[in-house]
Every structure is written in C-alpha cells, then in structure tokens.
Design a protein around this motif. Structure first.
Motif, PDB file in Angstrom:
ATOM      1  N   GLN A  52       0.825  -1.216   0.000  1.00 32.19           N
ATOM      2  CA  GLN A  52       0.000   0.000   0.000  1.00 32.19           C
ATOM      3  C   GLN A  52       0.853   1.257   0.000  1.00 32.19           C
ATOM      4  OE1 GLN A  52      -3.101  -0.002   2.935  1.00 32.19           O
ATOM      5  NE2 GLN A  52      -3.650   2.120   2.566  1.00 32.19           N
ATOM      6  N   LYS A  53       1.959   1.241   0.698  1.00 34.88           N
ATOM      7  CA  LYS A  53       2.837   2.413   0.766  1.00 34.88           C
ATOM      8  C   LYS A  53       3.337   2.803  -0.631  1.00 34.88           C
ATOM      9  CE  LYS A  53       7.066   4.161   2.816  1.00 34.88           C
ATOM     10  NZ  LYS A  53       8.278   3.836   3.571  1.00 34.88           N
ATOM     11  N   GLU A  56       0.444   4.355  -2.505  1.00 31.25           N
ATOM     12  CA  GLU A  56       0.186   5.712  -2.020  1.00 31.25           C
ATOM     13  C   GLU A  56       1.198   6.703  -2.572  1.00 31.25           C
ATOM     14  OE1 GLU A  56       0.185   5.176   2.222  1.00 31.25           O
ATOM     15  OE2 GLU A  56      -1.915   4.521   2.239  1.00 31.25           O
ATOM     16  N   GLN A  57       2.437   6.243  -2.783  1.00 32.07           N
ATOM     17  CA  GLN A  57       3.469   7.120  -3.318  1.00 32.07           C
ATOM     18  C   GLN A  57       3.165   7.582  -4.739  1.00 32.07           C
ATOM     19  OE1 GLN A  57       7.312   5.114  -2.280  1.00 32.07           O
ATOM     20  NE2 GLN A  57       7.934   7.250  -2.134  1.00 32.07           N
ATOM     21  N   ASN A  59       0.648   9.000  -5.496  1.00 29.89           N
ATOM     22  CA  ASN A  59       0.089  10.324  -5.214  1.00 29.89           C
ATOM     23  C   ASN A  59      -1.081  10.679  -6.132  1.00 29.89           C
ATOM     24  OD1 ASN A  59       0.040  12.704  -3.752  1.00 29.89           O
ATOM     25  ND2 ASN A  59       1.534  13.714  -5.075  1.00 29.89           N
ATOM     26  N   ARG A  61      -4.040  11.224  -5.384  1.00 28.36           N
ATOM     27  CA  ARG A  61      -4.914  12.229  -4.756  1.00 28.36           C
ATOM     28  C   ARG A  61      -4.579  13.651  -5.200  1.00 28.36           C
ATOM     29  NH1 ARG A  61      -6.225  10.393   1.420  1.00 28.36           N
ATOM     30  NH2 ARG A  61      -6.494   8.217   0.928  1.00 28.36           N
ATOM     31  N   GLY A  96      -4.482   2.164  -1.570  1.00 28.41           N
ATOM     32  CA  GLY A  96      -3.432   3.171  -1.721  1.00 28.41           C
ATOM     33  C   GLY A  96      -3.553   4.012  -2.979  1.00 28.41           C
ATOM     34  N   HIS A  98      -6.000   5.704  -4.045  1.00 25.04           N
ATOM     35  CA  HIS A  98      -7.111   6.655  -3.871  1.00 25.04           C
ATOM     36  C   HIS A  98      -6.887   7.893  -4.749  1.00 25.04           C
ATOM     37  CE1 HIS A  98      -9.706   8.935  -0.687  1.00 25.04           C
ATOM     38  NE2 HIS A  98     -10.005   9.285  -1.914  1.00 25.04           N
TER      39      HIS A  98
END
Length: 129
Positions: A52-53, A56-57, A59, A61, A96, A98
């Motif tokens: 997930q990290k 998320e990286q 980015n 969003r 992640g 998102h």
C-alpha cells in the motif's frame, strides 16, 4: 516505463503507465511528482506493486486534472488460484491508489472478480457495486 520519468514534473499527457517487476523499469512511485497530468491515465501491471505504501506514493490524490483513471491488474486471467497473501496485497494496493475526487470515470480491470465484493467497503469508492 523508463526510470526517471518522475522527473518530468511539467508533463501534462501520460495516457499509459506500465509497472513492471524489474529494477530497470520505473516503479509506480515515479508517478508521485507528475501532478500536471490531465485527461485519461491507465496504470497497467498493478500486480507488480508490492504494498500500500508504494501505491500511495503514486500520489493519485494530487492529480486534480485527471478525468478518467484505468487501473489494470493482471489482464483478466482466471484468478481462482490467487493465494491469500496476494489477495491482501491487492486490497492494500487498491486502497493506496485513492484518486482525487475530480475523477469522472474509474475503470478497474484484471482485479480478481471473486474479491470484487471487497470494493463495497473501500474507503474511497463513492458508490456501491
């Protein structure tokens, strides 16, 4: 994708980003600073994202100008033999990724169908399946 593509911070058009398992190719983290991309983006090879990290990286969003997002896992093979570890990783990766709330169209492909019920509980999907 070439390593270093993430340095093109003014890039506005990137229709497809392919993730691979090789260290000679760009990881999903290369998307982190590409916040000017607009229109449609397809991210393929999400089965190669390890956690997930890392997702998320990417980015997503902060990619306010994206209208359409296509997320491709493995290409639609029969996923019945997926082990529980891979199942958990897929859930974490999806969480992640998102995207910004400006997304008008979201397409998810190759995500194991039998796990699709989990999407109802994803914290960022604005609808139920």
């Amino acid at each position: 994708m070439p390593v270093g593509i993430g340095q093109l911070t003014c890039l506005e058009t990137l229709s497809m980003f392919a993730v691979c398992s090789s260290t000679e190719c760009a990881g999903i983290q290369e998307l982190e600073r590409l916040n000017q991309i607009k229109g449609e983006l397809s991210i393929k090879g999400l089965g190669h994202v390890c956690n997930q990290k890392d997702a998320e990286q990417a980015n997503l969003r902060n990619k306010k100008r994206l209208a359409k997002l296509n997320l491709w896992w493995s290409g639609g093979d029969d996923q019945e033999g997926v082990d529980p570890l891979h199942e958990n990783i897929s859930k974490e990766v999806l969480e992640g990724l998102h995207p910004h709330s400006n997304i008008q169209e979201l397409q998810i492909q190759g995500y194991p169908v039998w796990k699709f019920q989990w999407l109802i509980f994803s914290s960022w999907l604005p609808f139920e399946i």
